[in-house]
Design an enzyme around this catalytic site. Sequence first.
Site, short mmCIF file in Angstrom:
data_model
loop_
_atom_site.label_atom_id
_atom_site.label_comp_id
_atom_site.label_asym_id
_atom_site.label_seq_id
_atom_site.Cartn_x
_atom_site.Cartn_y
_atom_site.Cartn_z
N ALA A 70 76.50 -14.92 94.68
CA ALA A 70 77.00 -14.89 96.05
C ALA A 70 78.51 -15.11 95.97
CB ALA A 70 76.34 -15.99 96.86
N GLY A 115 72.93 -15.30 92.79
CA GLY A 115 72.36 -14.28 93.68
C GLY A 115 72.14 -12.94 93.00
N GLU A 118 68.88 -13.21 91.25
CA GLU A 118 67.82 -13.23 92.29
C GLU A 118 67.59 -11.83 92.85
OE1 GLU A 118 70.04 -16.45 94.21
OE2 GLU A 118 68.20 -17.58 94.32
N GLU A 138 74.01 -22.16 89.84
CA GLU A 138 74.35 -22.78 91.13
C GLU A 138 74.59 -24.28 91.04
OE1 GLU A 138 72.05 -20.48 90.71
OE2 GLU A 138 71.97 -19.12 92.43
N1 CO8 Z 1 82.20 -15.16 93.97
C1 CO8 Z 1 83.48 -14.83 94.23
N2 CO8 Z 1 84.36 -14.39 93.30
C2 CO8 Z 1 83.90 -14.27 92.05
C3 CO8 Z 1 82.57 -14.58 91.69
C4 CO8 Z 1 81.70 -15.04 92.73
N3 CO8 Z 1 80.41 -15.33 92.49
N4 CO8 Z 1 82.40 -14.36 90.37
C5 CO8 Z 1 83.59 -13.93 89.91
N5 CO8 Z 1 84.50 -13.87 90.91
C6 CO8 Z 1 85.89 -13.43 90.84
C7 CO8 Z 1 86.76 -14.45 90.13
O1 CO8 Z 1 87.17 -15.46 91.03
C8 CO8 Z 1 87.89 -13.59 89.66
O2 CO8 Z 1 88.77 -13.35 90.75
P1 CO8 Z 1 90.38 -13.39 90.51
O3 CO8 Z 1 90.63 -12.23 89.58
O4 CO8 Z 1 90.93 -13.20 91.87
O5 CO8 Z 1 90.67 -14.69 89.87
C9 CO8 Z 1 87.23 -12.25 89.33
O6 CO8 Z 1 85.97 -12.27 90.03
C10 CO8 Z 1 86.94 -12.07 87.87
O7 CO8 Z 1 86.24 -13.22 87.41
P2 CO8 Z 1 86.74 -14.14 86.19
O8 CO8 Z 1 88.21 -14.01 86.02
O9 CO8 Z 1 86.18 -15.49 86.39
O10 CO8 Z 1 86.02 -13.38 85.00
P3 CO8 Z 1 85.51 -14.03 83.64
O11 CO8 Z 1 85.10 -12.88 82.77
O12 CO8 Z 1 86.49 -14.99 83.10
O13 CO8 Z 1 84.20 -14.87 84.06
C11 CO8 Z 1 82.10 -15.21 85.16
C12 CO8 Z 1 83.08 -14.19 84.59
C13 CO8 Z 1 81.50 -16.07 84.04
C14 CO8 Z 1 80.99 -14.41 85.84
C15 CO8 Z 1 82.82 -16.12 86.18
O14 CO8 Z 1 83.55 -15.29 87.08
C16 CO8 Z 1 81.90 -16.98 86.99
O15 CO8 Z 1 81.48 -18.03 86.51
N6 CO8 Z 1 81.59 -16.57 88.23
C17 CO8 Z 1 80.74 -17.34 89.12
C18 CO8 Z 1 79.29 -17.21 88.73
C19 CO8 Z 1 78.45 -18.07 89.63
O16 CO8 Z 1 78.60 -19.28 89.70
N7 CO8 Z 1 77.51 -17.43 90.36
C20 CO8 Z 1 76.64 -18.10 91.28
C21 CO8 Z 1 77.27 -18.15 92.64
S1 CO8 Z 1 76.35 -19.09 93.80
C22 CO8 Z 1 75.06 -18.10 94.19
O17 CO8 Z 1 74.95 -17.00 93.75
C23 CO8 Z 1 74.08 -18.65 95.12
C24 CO8 Z 1 73.13 -17.58 95.66
C25 CO8 Z 1 72.44 -18.00 96.89
C26 CO8 Z 1 73.41 -18.42 97.91
C27 CO8 Z 1 72.85 -18.79 99.17
C28 CO8 Z 1 73.97 -19.01 100.12
C29 CO8 Z 1 73.79 -19.68 101.27
#
Ligand code: CO8
Length: 263
Positions: A70, A115, A118, A138
Amino acid sequence: MDVRTEYENLEVSIEEGVTYATINRPKVLNALNEAVIRDLLELIDQTVFPSASRVLVLSGSGDKAFVAGADISAMGKMSSDEILQFTRMGQELTKALEAAPFVTVASVQGFALGGGCELAMACDITIASENALFGQPEVDLGLIPGFGGTQRLARRVGLPMALDILVGGRKLKGQEAFQVGLVSRVVPQEELEDAVDSTIEAILKASPTAIQETKRLTRESLEMPLAQGLASEATTFAQCFQGHEAKEGISAFLEKRKASFSL
Ligand code: CO8
């Protein structure tokens, strides 16, 4: 009524019997915000009616991510009412994919986190490339899965593996995700498109009604007692047997020719 194919966050193309939808937010690794979910829900509605698509293929743009979860930045700005609404929308999407009368195929390469994992899990057939990475991180954000992860993962991979992924921080690459039953197939990255194509081909050559009923019964089997499911299977089998598609399928076999099914 025209089928809408222009979306802000989705690339959509419709070919004979198949709708392809690519989540297109590469700058944030295809993270799911409210707009993407709304677009996907509308597309699913359209794929049911008036389109005759029998398969929906979901993918993420680029090779780095299917969906990295998400949208964390969008969630950070939501009120508690909005977050509840957002979770419910995400859950509605996963339920719509499961209930759809067409087959949903997830084509996964790169990150499928939170997400994204999922979403892949809600599809009927999940084909992953070896470079795919599945996980539910998460808890690192002080959150829990909200699009069905706490409910579907254990049903899919069993409790010990589900808890390892959900609370033990375990991430699975494509091959391991296949070994534990999280995905249906794993292939080298360069073969992903062919694997999706051959799956579509198998679905399109089979009887539309048989495919639809088989999906429905198999999904329902997880929700009901065995005796009830078996009764439902027997009734549906008899109904299919009476239908023109079974008549065509059986005749074609006996006449040693290819079956030609029409709805
Ligand atoms: N949301 C928003 N932005 C994101 C997300 C995300 N989930 N994942 C990556 N990005 C963005 C980064 O912020 C970055 O942006 P910027 O270039 O502006 O800094 C860009 O994408 C590229 O990402 P990275 O530079 O971090 O790339 P890396 O190769 O270094 O890392 C990763 C990749 C490991 C995937 C890392 O980006 C990461 O850890 N992302 C988050 C993963 C995560 O925690 N996902 C779970 C999110 S919570 C969720 O999904 C809950 C679902 C149900 C929600 C219910 C809601 C009510």
